[in-house]
Structures are given as structure tokens and as C-alpha cells.
Design a protein around this motif. Sequence first.
Motif, PDB file in Angstrom:
ATOM      1  N   TYR A 141      46.519  41.635  31.438  1.00 13.04           N
ATOM      2  CA  TYR A 141      46.041  42.891  32.042  1.00 13.04           C
ATOM      3  C   TYR A 141      44.877  43.469  31.247  1.00 13.04           C
ATOM      4  CZ  TYR A 141      45.976  47.726  33.676  1.00 13.04           C
ATOM      5  OH  TYR A 141      45.578  48.941  34.167  1.00 13.04           O
ATOM      6  N   TRP A 142      45.042  43.542  29.928  1.00 14.89           N
ATOM      7  CA  TRP A 142      44.001  44.144  29.106  1.00 14.89           C
ATOM      8  C   TRP A 142      42.783  43.242  28.963  1.00 14.89           C
ATOM      9  CZ3 TRP A 142      43.292  49.049  27.949  1.00 14.89           C
ATOM     10  CH2 TRP A 142      44.353  49.914  28.212  1.00 14.89           C
ATOM     11  N   LYS A 201      41.050  44.207  32.099  1.00 15.50           N
ATOM     12  CA  LYS A 201      40.479  45.553  32.028  1.00 15.50           C
ATOM     13  C   LYS A 201      39.232  45.587  31.136  1.00 15.50           C
ATOM     14  CE  LYS A 201      41.960  50.278  31.721  1.00 15.50           C
ATOM     15  NZ  LYS A 201      42.997  51.154  32.126  1.00 15.50           N
ATOM     16  N   GLU A 222      36.396  43.644  32.714  1.00 16.90           N
ATOM     17  CA  GLU A 222      35.821  44.460  33.788  1.00 16.90           C
ATOM     18  C   GLU A 222      34.843  45.486  33.215  1.00 16.90           C
ATOM     19  OE1 GLU A 222      37.584  46.879  37.660  1.00 16.90           O
ATOM     20  OE2 GLU A 222      38.965  46.146  36.131  1.00 16.90           O
ATOM     21  N   LYS A 223      35.215  46.119  32.115  1.00 18.40           N
ATOM     22  CA  LYS A 223      34.328  47.102  31.479  1.00 18.40           C
ATOM     23  C   LYS A 223      33.028  46.461  30.990  1.00 18.40           C
ATOM     24  CE  LYS A 223      37.628  50.573  29.958  1.00 18.40           C
ATOM     25  NZ  LYS A 223      38.220  51.288  28.821  1.00 18.40           N
ATOM     26  N   TYR A 225      43.567  39.236  36.050  1.00 19.94           N
ATOM     27  CA  TYR A 225      44.440  39.986  36.953  1.00 19.94           C
ATOM     28  C   TYR A 225      45.264  39.038  37.822  1.00 19.94           C
ATOM     29  CZ  TYR A 225      41.753  44.213  35.783  1.00 19.94           C
ATOM     30  OH  TYR A 225      41.157  45.256  35.134  1.00 19.94           O
ATOM     31  N   ARG A 277      46.652  50.163  41.694  1.00 24.00           N
ATOM     32  CA  ARG A 277      45.216  50.386  41.461  1.00 24.00           C
ATOM     33  C   ARG A 277      44.359  49.844  42.599  1.00 24.00           C
ATOM     34  NH1 ARG A 277      41.801  47.657  36.770  1.00 24.00           N
ATOM     35  NH2 ARG A 277      39.809  48.535  37.338  1.00 24.00           N
TER      36      ARG A 277
END
Length: 188
Positions: free
Chosen positions: A116-117, A120, A123-124, A135, A154
Motif C-alpha cells: 500500500y505504501w 502511495k 503515486e506521489k 495497489y 478511496r
Amino acid sequence: QALYWLGEIYQDRRLDERYLANVAVMQSLFKQNYWTSKAVYELAMYYDDQHDFDAAIESYKKVIQDFPDSSLVDDASWKAGWIYYKRKHDPLQALAVWKKATVLQPEGDMADRCFYWVGKLSEKQGKKAEAEAAYQAVWDQHPFSFYALRLKDRFGLIEPMAQLPVQRMDFPDAKTRKTLQQCQEMIL
């Protein structure tokens, strides 16, 4: 095993010097031992509690490198990455640790968090394909985890609560109310 428990006693009694020396002895005498891996893992937690984040990360990395077959590797990876991310504000290092964890133990207890991280943080950074792959791994490998649910929410894959049918239930019913009242009267 006895040395491990002796270390626990030292730690419980706040005998820090003895505790640290005990872990060092374990590391030198029993290099590939489950109890040593557990002692080093707990040493990392000790350093984290002391806010010595560099020493905590070093100890977590020692678990990952020196005890690759330990059940604590994915936990150590998760915690080292979290320290990098939250305490040291270094998302690139966190990303590197979590990526490695997803390769080493993709089915581990902490793999859903790491995937997940990775997603995340990728994505950033604008790495959409990498984020989507991470994901997807959460959905495919850990479909019932908290992080899969977060992703589904989300991305709008969960019905909003307002649209779900509501079943009203009167509680307590008359019989239960009477029993509760009798209990209260007995107590008072």
C-alpha cells in the motif's frame, strides 16, 4: 533462549547497560539463532522508544540482513520504513525498504502495508504504473486486509453508507428491559 529471557529481565528492570551487553553477547555467540533475531528486533524497538531512530533502523536492518528466514523480517521492514517515513521524513528511504520487503516476503504479515505504501509513495512521485502494480498486489494477495478496504473506499468501489439498507432493531426488547430492571433493583 536463557540469554534472551535474561535480557528481558534486564530490560524490565531498566538495567539498560546490562540489557545492551546481553544482546551483544547473543549476537556474537549465536549468530543464526531465532532467539538472537528476536533480541535484535526488540533492541530496535528499544532504540525506537528511546528516540534513537538511526540505531533503531540499523537494528531492524540487521534483522532483515542477518536473519532472512526469520518471521520477524517483514515486521522489521515495515517498522524501519515507517521510521524513515514518519520520524526521519525520508520517503525515498522508506520506499526503498518497503519495496525490498514486498520482494522478500510478498505474503508476510506486513506485506499489505508495504505494498500500500509503495503504491502511495510511488503515486506521489508520479510513478503511476508502479503505484497501480502495488495497489493491485494489495487487492490480489491481501483482498480482506484493512489496506485493501482503504483502496476500495478511496477508488469508490464501496457503496456509501447512506445508500445501504438500514435495519432498525429495538434494543433492548421488553423481556431484556425487564431483566435489566430487576438486576438494577437487586443491586440498589
